[in-house]
Each structure stands twice: as structure tokens, then as C-alpha cells.
Enzyme design. Structure first.
Site, PDB file in Angstrom:
ATOM      1  N   GLU A 298      18.383  65.819  -5.968  1.00  0.00           N
ATOM      2  CA  GLU A 298      19.027  67.093  -6.298  1.00  0.00           C
ATOM      3  C   GLU A 298      20.340  67.268  -5.532  1.00  0.00           C
ATOM      4  O   GLU A 298      21.268  67.923  -5.993  1.00  0.00           O
ATOM      5  CB  GLU A 298      18.059  68.239  -5.974  1.00  0.00           C
ATOM      6  CG  GLU A 298      18.250  69.453  -6.841  1.00  0.00           C
ATOM      7  CD  GLU A 298      17.086  70.427  -6.738  1.00  0.00           C
ATOM      8  OE1 GLU A 298      16.029  70.138  -7.330  1.00  0.00           O
ATOM      9  OE2 GLU A 298      17.225  71.465  -6.069  1.00  0.00           O
ATOM     10  N   HIS A 327       0.531  46.457  -4.871  1.00  0.00           N
ATOM     11  CA  HIS A 327      -0.275  45.954  -5.974  1.00  0.00           C
ATOM     12  C   HIS A 327       0.123  46.612  -7.291  1.00  0.00           C
ATOM     13  O   HIS A 327      -0.649  46.616  -8.248  1.00  0.00           O
ATOM     14  CB  HIS A 327      -1.755  46.189  -5.677  1.00  0.00           C
ATOM     15  CG  HIS A 327      -2.177  45.518  -4.403  1.00  0.00           C
ATOM     16  ND1 HIS A 327      -2.608  44.226  -4.350  1.00  0.00           N
ATOM     17  CD2 HIS A 327      -2.151  45.976  -3.120  1.00  0.00           C
ATOM     18  CE1 HIS A 327      -2.871  43.905  -3.088  1.00  0.00           C
ATOM     19  NE2 HIS A 327      -2.598  44.944  -2.331  1.00  0.00           N
ATOM     20  N   LYS A 441      17.148  76.455 -15.569  1.00  0.00           N
ATOM     21  CA  LYS A 441      16.552  77.764 -15.266  1.00  0.00           C
ATOM     22  C   LYS A 441      17.092  78.811 -16.242  1.00  0.00           C
ATOM     23  O   LYS A 441      16.341  79.627 -16.780  1.00  0.00           O
ATOM     24  CB  LYS A 441      16.903  78.191 -13.832  1.00  0.00           C
ATOM     25  CG  LYS A 441      16.118  77.473 -12.742  1.00  0.00           C
ATOM     26  CD  LYS A 441      16.369  78.125 -11.387  1.00  0.00           C
ATOM     27  CE  LYS A 441      15.618  77.435 -10.275  1.00  0.00           C
ATOM     28  NZ  LYS A 441      15.749  78.061  -8.962  1.00  0.00           N
TER      29      LYS A 441
END
Ligand code: PA5
Length: 476
Positions: A298, A327, A441
Site C-alpha cells: 500500500e 514444500h 472505498k
């Protein structure tokens, strides 16, 4: 190559540097060539700090005074509640979670109240998945639960929606005492949460002005949750202050840890390493990788530089966990595209030691494990991965914590925050805003019918008219 050693944390950047095993690594001179820019960055950051723009550092001292109030409140409420729930998202959630997981018992919530030191269980509700939300609320007795609503802006739809639902439930269940179950952490002057908190008499803590969520862990955002759940917040702050001082007062890329890590990140970015992997070898640091990912993404993922030019910069952060991801992801790191730089985080001394039993009747191929410890195995796996990556010509470095405690976690937070600030300077972008997030937003406000966003709603609906989909064609 000399390692950097100071007050706990060590940075081992051998795997980034040129050697016979790693001819593709950087030369010392390449780092030194960045020194002028780093010196300039140090001056700029100092000025911005004095102007109140880099509050994560400047506020460390003032928050220390507020700490007394936080600790007093935490000690008063902790024995009264069985559950403590943070309602917040982004920086308001990831910091509190990361510190809790790093420093408290891994299965803290499953411990008996005695073993938790009569501190409440801890939950963080960041996402708004209705299943998770409801299932948690159904599990908790509202009468025994304290909710901490954290929102800098006091406007974030997710947090405000959760708050409204919880407030409604508390009103119904707790009657006139409902306000005692809510503590609000928000801006001192702005936002919609503040007037509600003032009107309804919620206990309130302040997120200082000028500090973005991802840089706010060492403000009441993170300190309150930590103190309520029994973390030594004074020690956490000591570690942070120590690292802050080291970074602010030291000059030179080979002495200043934030300059060093930012310079290495910048060089690797310039050489096409678009991905920054953060891979702790300690389960307690797993959510620290989530916090780091937000901080790096961000802060540094930006379209424009400071002159308004389109630059589209930023390394993509990837969170991994050693040894689990050996793994799963390491195959790609070693043999896939050479576009990654890996930061291992390792802990020298764990708070637990577990011995592997010796059994001479076992096949020889597993007998070697007997008499060794899980910590030794973990350290060996980390070293072996480092070696394998070096052989594959892949760059990596390591942050070493002598022990995982409040002091070193405080150090780690500040190191990562400062290196992000330096990287912002090297990229010539503003690391402290988030226009891309704000856009989303605002879109949500529009779609959910917030007043004043009508034009945007129309825009979004227009944009959504033509869709390509498989399985069914959507026509609006
Ligand atoms: O780092 C940030 O600024 C964001 O991630 C915010 O923390 C997040 O969007 C939540 O915002 P607020 O605290 O205003 O509710």
C-alpha cells in the site's frame, strides 16, 4: 561481508552480494553509489518528520506518555471481560494481529483463564464475510465481551457496518450498560465515529493525525489490544524507540539498517525483481508477513511519482512461511522466473525446546534425527534453503532475531516501517498515501447509496453494463 549487529536484530545480507557462489549479486560499490540519494532521503525524511508527516517515528515518544493511560485502562477492563474483539480492517487489524501472534501463546484463546493471566480471549474481525461474522457473534456472550472499534477515518464501510450490528446487539442484550462494551480508537477531530462515541459515551483512544493505518501499530491502534492481552507494551516501545534512534542517528548505507534494506530492495527492483518475498521461520511471525505485505504494497505501489509522472512502481509482496512453504513455493523461487528477492526472518532462540527421541532400532536414514531438536531442524532447513537459492543464483537476505520477544518485535516493526519510508524516497513517490484504496472505498459508498456519490454510482453501473462471463450471460 560484515553483518550489521546492534541491540538485538541483525541483518545478514550475504545472499544479496556478489561472491564466487553468487556472481550475480551486488558489488559494494553499487550500494555506495546510492549513498548520495540516501543522504538526501535522510534529510527529506527528517524534514517530513518534523513537519508531522512521518508520525510513525515522531509519535513514538508522545505515545509513551499515553501508554500509562492505555495500561491503566487495559488492566481495569481485562479481568472484567472474557472476550476482546477488534473491529477494524487493513492497518487497524493486521498490526494488532501480528503482534498478538508473535508474542502471545500460539493457542492463546484455547488456554484456561488462569493460563491467560485472566486476560480476555482475542479476536479480530476485519473481513465482512457474513458467515464468519455471525458465527463469531453467536459464539460470544455479549455481556462478557468488549469490542474495540478501530477506524482512523471513522468512515470505512466494513468497520462501520460491523460496529452498527454489534452496537445494535449490545443495546438489546446489555440495555443501558451497552456503552461499557465498546471502546473506540479513532481520529481526534474527524470522521463519523467520533461524534457517535462522544454522544453515546464510549471510552475513546486517539489515533494521532497524519498516521496511516499501516504505520499505526505503535499507537493506541495496536497498543491497546496488546496491553489488554497481556503483552509488555513498554518493552515493545523500548525496542521500537531503540531501532528508531539507530535509524535516525546513523549515516551510511553499511551502518543504517533501513538505508541498507531499502538500497538492496531498490537495486533489486531496478534489476527486475518485481516480487519481495517475506518468509519468517517461526509460526509466531506468520501474521507479521501479512502486516509487512500491506505495508510494502500500500505504501509503495503507486501510479505517480512526486512530479505527477506516471511510473507504476512497487514490488509485489508475497508472504511465505518457513518451513511450510519450502514444500510449496520454494520450487518456484529456485527455478521459476528470476524476479524475486527473498527476506528470511529467523529466530535464534525459541522459548520452547523440543527434543527428537533417539531410537536405535529405526532405519538408519531417519536415525540421524534422534537426539537433535526441532529448533535445530528448523535452523538447518532455513540454512539449506538459503544454500539452495544461492546455488540457483537467487538473491536473499535474512533478518535475525536473537529471540522473539516484545523488544525485538518492536525493533522489527520500526525497521520495516523505516525501510518502507526510505524505499518511497528512492522511488520518488509518496509512501504515506493510498489513492488506489480510497478509490475503492468511494466506489463502495456509491454502490451502497451514500449521499453525494450519485454520479459515481451511475458511472460504475455504466461501466458494468457489458460483461464477459462463462456459464451465464449477465445483462443489466
Ligand atoms: O493503511 C491504511 O491506511 C489502510 O489500510 C487503513 O488502515 C484501512 O483502509 C482502514 O481505514 P480506517 O482506519 O480509516 O478505517
Amino acid at each position: 561481508m560484515e553483518n550489521q549487529v546492534r541491540a538485538g536484530i541483525t541483518i545478514d545480507y550475504t545472499g544479496m552480494m556478489s561472491s564466487s557462489q553468487n556472481p550475480q549479486g551486488f558489488e559494494k560499490e553499487e550500494l555506495l553509489e546510492l549513498q548520495n540519494v540516501l543522504d538526501q532521503a535522510q534529510v527529506t525524511l527528517k524534514t517530513r518528520r518534523a513537519a508531522g508527516e512521518i508520525d510513525f517515528s515522531m509519535l513514538l515518544t508522545s505515545v509513551k506518555t499515553e501508554l500509562v493511560e492505555i495500561i491503566e485502562y487495559a488492566n481495569a477492563v481485562a479481568p472484567k471481560f472474557e472476550n476482546f474483539v477488534v473491529l477494524g480492517i487493513g492497518g487497524s487489524a493486521l498490526g494488532p494481529l501480528a503482534v498478538h501472534q508473535a508474542l502471545n501463546h500460539y493457542y492463546y484463546n484455547d488456554l484456561s483463564p488462569e493460563k491467560r493471566g485472566h486476560r480476555p480471549r482475542f479476536y479480530v474481525l476485519d473481513n465482512i464475510d457474513p458467515v464468519r461474522f455471525n458465527e463469531l457473534l453467536q459464539m460470544l456472550d455479549p455481556l462478557k465481551t468488549l469490542f474495540n472499534v478501530i477506524s482512523k477515518s471513522g468512515n470505512t464501510s466494513e468497520t462501520m457496518a460491523q460496529f452498527l450490528i454489534v452496537r445494535d446487539t449490545l443495546r438489546r442484550v446489555c440495555g443501558e450498560h451497552y456503552a461499557e462494551h465498546i471502546v473506540v480508537t479513532t481520529d481526534k477531530e474527524k470522521g463519523n465515529l467520533l461524534p457517535i462515541a462522544l454522544k453515546e459515551g464510549f471510552r475513546r483512544f486517539v489515533i494521532p493525525a497524519g498516521i496511516g493505518g499501516r504505520f499505526s501499530e505503535l499507537t493506541p491502534v495496536g497498543l491497546l489490544a496488546a496491553a489488554i492481552c497481556g503483552i509488555d507494551v513498554e518493552k515493545l516501545m523500548d525496542g521500537a524507540l531503540g531501532m528508531d534512534q539507530w535509524i535516525r542517528e546513523t549515516q551510511g548505507v553499511f551502518s543504517n539498517p533501513a538505508q541498507l534494506r531499502a538500497a538492496l530492495a531498490h537495486l533489486s527492483w531496478q534489476k527486475g525483481k518485481n516480487i519481495s518475498v517475506f518468509m519468517p521461520y517461526a509460526d509466531g511471525l506468520k501474521t507479521m508477513a501479512d502486516w509487512y505485505a500491506q505495508l510494502w504494497a500500500e505504501s509503495l505501489g503507486k501510479r505517480h511519482d512526486r512530479h505527477g509522472r506516471v511510473v507504476n512502481v512497487g514490488q509485489t509482496p508475497v508472504k511465505a512461511l518457513g518451513v511450510t512453504d519450502q514444500h510449496s513455493q520454494v520450487q518456484l523461487y529456485a527455478e521459476g522466473p528470476d524476479d524475486k528477492v527473498i527476506t528470511f526472518v529467523s529466530v535464534v532462540k525459541f522459548k520452547e525446546t523440543v527434543e527428537i527421541p533417539i531410537d536405535i532400532d529405526l532405519p538408519e536414514d531417519i536415525q540421524f534425527l534422534g537426539g537433535r531438536t526441532l529448533e535445530e531442524l528448523l535452523a538447518a532447513e532455513q540454512k539449506a534453503t538459503e544454500y539452495a537459492l544461492t546455488l540457483a543464483g537467487r538473491q536473499h537476505q535474512k533478518i535475525i532475531l536473537p529471540i522473539l520477544d516484545a523488544y525485538t518485535v518492536g525493533q522489527l516493526l520500526l525497521l520495516l516501517e523505516w525501510e518502507t519510508a526510505y524505499m518511497g524516497e528512492l522511488l520518488n513517490i509518496n509512501a504515506f498515501d493510498q489513492p488506489g484504496v480510497e478509490e475503492g472505498k468511494n466506489g463502495t459508498y456509491a454502490l451502497m447509496g451514500r449521499k453525494g456519490y450519485e454520479a459515481r454510482k451511475q458511472d460504475i453501473e455504466e461501466y458494468g453494463k457489458i460483461r464477459y462471463s462463462l456459464g451465464k450471460v449477465i445483462t443489466n
